[in-house]
Design an enzyme around this catalytic site. Structure first.
Site, PDB file in Angstrom:
ATOM      1  N   SER A  46       0.706  -1.163  -0.102  1.00 31.86           N
ATOM      2  CA  SER A  46      -0.072   0.000  -0.175  1.00 31.86           C
ATOM      3  C   SER A  46       0.893   1.185  -0.082  1.00 31.86           C
ATOM      4  O   SER A  46       1.677   1.570  -0.935  1.00 31.86           O
ATOM      5  CB  SER A  46      -0.922  -0.043   1.229  1.00 31.86           C
ATOM      6  OG  SER A  46      -1.823   1.024   1.102  1.00 31.86           O
ATOM      7  N   ASP A  81      -1.752   6.642  -3.714  1.00 34.99           N
ATOM      8  CA  ASP A  81      -0.502   5.934  -2.898  1.00 34.99           C
ATOM      9  C   ASP A  81      -0.461   4.565  -3.707  1.00 34.99           C
ATOM     10  O   ASP A  81      -0.554   4.535  -4.907  1.00 34.99           O
ATOM     11  CB  ASP A  81      -1.325   5.148  -1.170  1.00 34.99           C
ATOM     12  CG  ASP A  81      -2.408   4.168  -1.608  1.00 34.99           C
ATOM     13  OD1 ASP A  81      -3.176   4.467  -2.705  1.00 34.99           O
ATOM     14  OD2 ASP A  81      -2.504   3.357  -0.710  1.00 34.99           O
ATOM     15  N   ASP A 124      -0.916   1.527  -4.055  1.00 38.19           N
ATOM     16  CA  ASP A 124      -1.703   0.592  -4.815  1.00 38.19           C
ATOM     17  C   ASP A 124      -3.078   1.046  -5.170  1.00 38.19           C
ATOM     18  O   ASP A 124      -3.988   0.510  -5.581  1.00 38.19           O
ATOM     19  CB  ASP A 124      -1.969  -0.663  -3.630  1.00 38.19           C
ATOM     20  CG  ASP A 124      -2.803  -0.255  -2.606  1.00 38.19           C
ATOM     21  OD1 ASP A 124      -2.763   0.757  -2.048  1.00 38.19           O
ATOM     22  OD2 ASP A 124      -3.318  -1.298  -1.933  1.00 38.19           O
ATOM     23  N   ASP A 156      -5.488   2.771  -3.837  1.00 35.80           N
ATOM     24  CA  ASP A 156      -6.917   2.918  -3.202  1.00 35.80           C
ATOM     25  C   ASP A 156      -7.329   3.973  -2.626  1.00 35.80           C
ATOM     26  O   ASP A 156      -8.241   4.042  -1.900  1.00 35.80           O
ATOM     27  CB  ASP A 156      -6.992   1.659  -2.365  1.00 35.80           C
ATOM     28  CG  ASP A 156      -6.037   1.296  -1.204  1.00 35.80           C
ATOM     29  OD1 ASP A 156      -5.222   2.374  -1.380  1.00 35.80           O
ATOM     30  OD2 ASP A 156      -6.238   0.436  -0.413  1.00 35.80           O
TER      31      ASP A 156
HETATM   32 MG    MG Z   1      -3.528   1.559  -0.226  1.00 34.92          MG
END
Ligand code: MG
Length: 455
Positions: free
Chosen positions: A94, A237, A239, A241
């Site tokens: 993440s 960020d 990844d 999300d």
């Molecule tokens: Mg994330």
């Protein structure tokens, strides 16, 4: 849980998160989930391919066929899981620094596994469950080439394309070399925006900035917005999300202010919203004004999704929920945090007014964060008891979901022991620094005195 925290398992790659560890955890997951086929995806981290290979091997060894999605944002992997009804392993850390990596486990519905489901996987891993199949029953492997394209299409169709295109926006995007590098610039072009980018080459060493979209990491994006005619800046960020914004002057918008603006546009008197116990006064005030209910959960995204699901099952409308770190849910779209969709919804609001005006009503709040360290278990207990005593005597709404939160109407304070360090953290927020400091001091002073007496 020892292996899975509330948002998966993460650590330094090849130290804590080794290929052998990933293989065993994922094999345990494949065994207890009993799915004939699972997908494996990753973000751009340089150790991602190595750990993806371990995950694929682990699944194949327990007889599970594998769909390899390659690099894709976590919400893209979640959309694939939901569309195919296939549990999915996401290799990502993440927003953590480049040397980290980790595992997120996604269920066949596309949501992250709940805490109780993760406990079952963890139990299987710790008891070294042996799900290995004979050679003739090991799993097969298929490469999926178009998962990112399908994801972009899905977000594009869900967004109000006409409204965004009509707003005639120039959008500056900083995917931070992460997985959204492959999707967000394309998506916003397809939504009719002019797109400028920075840090938009996928690169697992993250040369331009750290994956966490906090103000100190986003100077490039602020400068890009300020020195061009961009109407808004969007940062993700690692990844993809989460989404964080800059206004048209190049000013960083607090995640809590963006959440409040989005919630203000969505919520009505019969709605509820869900947030963690450190929720901003900004969202409290939006709920007060719109008449919506505010439900608080422990800190961690899986608690938020579980609570949204419970409320929806009870027939309660939850149009928006989430956290002030840019992780916002629109549960009618999906029970997933999707940085691209969050950004699309924010752009829809810019059809009527510039970003600076949109967030202005949520600007002048003040946060205070303090911490108190302790050395002994007796001190910790004494501090928490002191906090409880103060809480009982205060004319405030008390919430003990995760630590102790006191809501005074015009501000709040939260005392919460850290899960990882010998520290009790105290957070407070109000309009105006003096009031926020006063609220923080009530719990801080009591806890500090109790700690010193307990020595
Ligand atoms: Mg994330």
């Amino acid at each position: 849980m020892d292996v899975f925290g509330s948002s998966g398992t993460r650590g330094v790659a090849n130290e804590e998160i080794t290929p052998a560890f990933v293989l065993q955890v994922v094999a345990a997951a494949g065994t207890v989930l009993e799915a004939p086929c699972m997908a494996v995806a990753r973000d751009t981290r340089s150790t991602g391919r190595m750990l993806e290979n371990a995950a694929v091997s682990g699944l194949q060894s327990v007889g599970c066929d594998v769909h390899r999605l390659g690099v894709i944002p976590t919400p893209g992997a979640q959309a694939y899981a939901a569309r195919e009804g296939m549990p999915t392993v996401m290799i990502t850390a993440s927003h953590n620094p480049p040397e980290y990596n980790g595992i997120k486990l996604i269920g066949a519905s596309g949501t992250e596994l709940s805490v109780s489901e993760l406990e079952v996987v963890e139990e299987a891993f710790l008891s070294e469950i042996d799900g290995a199949r004979s050679w003739s029953r090991t799993g097969d492997e298929f490469a999926v080439e178009d998962a990112t394209r399908q994801y972009v299409e899905g977000v594009r169709e869900a967004a109000d394309r006409e409204k965004i295109a009509d707003a005639d926006l120039t959008v500056a995007i900083d995917p931070g070399h992460g997985a959204a590098s492959l999707t967000s610039p394309r998506l916003f072009r397809e939504l009719g925006c002019r797109v400028l980018t920075v840090n938009a080459q996928p690169d697992g060493r993250f040369p331009g900035r750290d994956p966490e979209p906090v103000e100190t990491n986003l100077e490039d994006l602020g400068r890009l917005v300020a020195t061009t005619d961009a109407d808004v800046g969007i940062a993700h960020d690692g990844d993809g999300d989460r989404a964080i914004f800059f206004d048209e002057t190049g000013r960083y918008i607090e995640g809590d202010a963006a959440l409040a603006a989005l919630a203000d546009a969505e919520l009505g008197p019969r709605d509820a919203t869900v947030a963690a116990v450190n929720v901003s006064q900004r969202l409290v005030d939006v709920c007060e004004r719109t008449g919506a209910d505010l439900e608080l959960t422990p800190i961690g995204s899986t608690y938020i999704t579980s609570r949204i699901q419970q409320l929806q099952a009870e027939g309660v409308s939850v149009p928006v929920a989430g956290e002030g770190n840019g992780g916002i849910y629109f549960p009618e779209y999906s029970l997933v945090r999707d940085g691209a969709y969050i950004a699309a919804r924010f752009l829809e609001l810019l059809a009527d007014r510039p970003a600076s005006e949109l967030v202005a009503p949520f600007g002048d709040y003040c946060n205070v964060r303090l911490k108190l360290t302790y050395e002994t278990r007796e001190q910790r207990e004494a501090m928490l008891e002191a906090v409880d005593r103060v809480a009982e005597s205060e004319a405030a709404d008390r919430n003990t979901t995760d630590g102790v939160r006191l809501d005074y109407g015009d501000g709040w304070v939260l005392a919460r022991p850290s899960g990882t360090e010998p520290v009790i953290r105290i957070y407070a927020e109000a309009r105006g620094r003096e009031r926020a400091e006063e609220l923080a001091a009530r719990l801080y002073d009591a806890a500090e005195a109790a700690r010193d007496d307990a020595k």
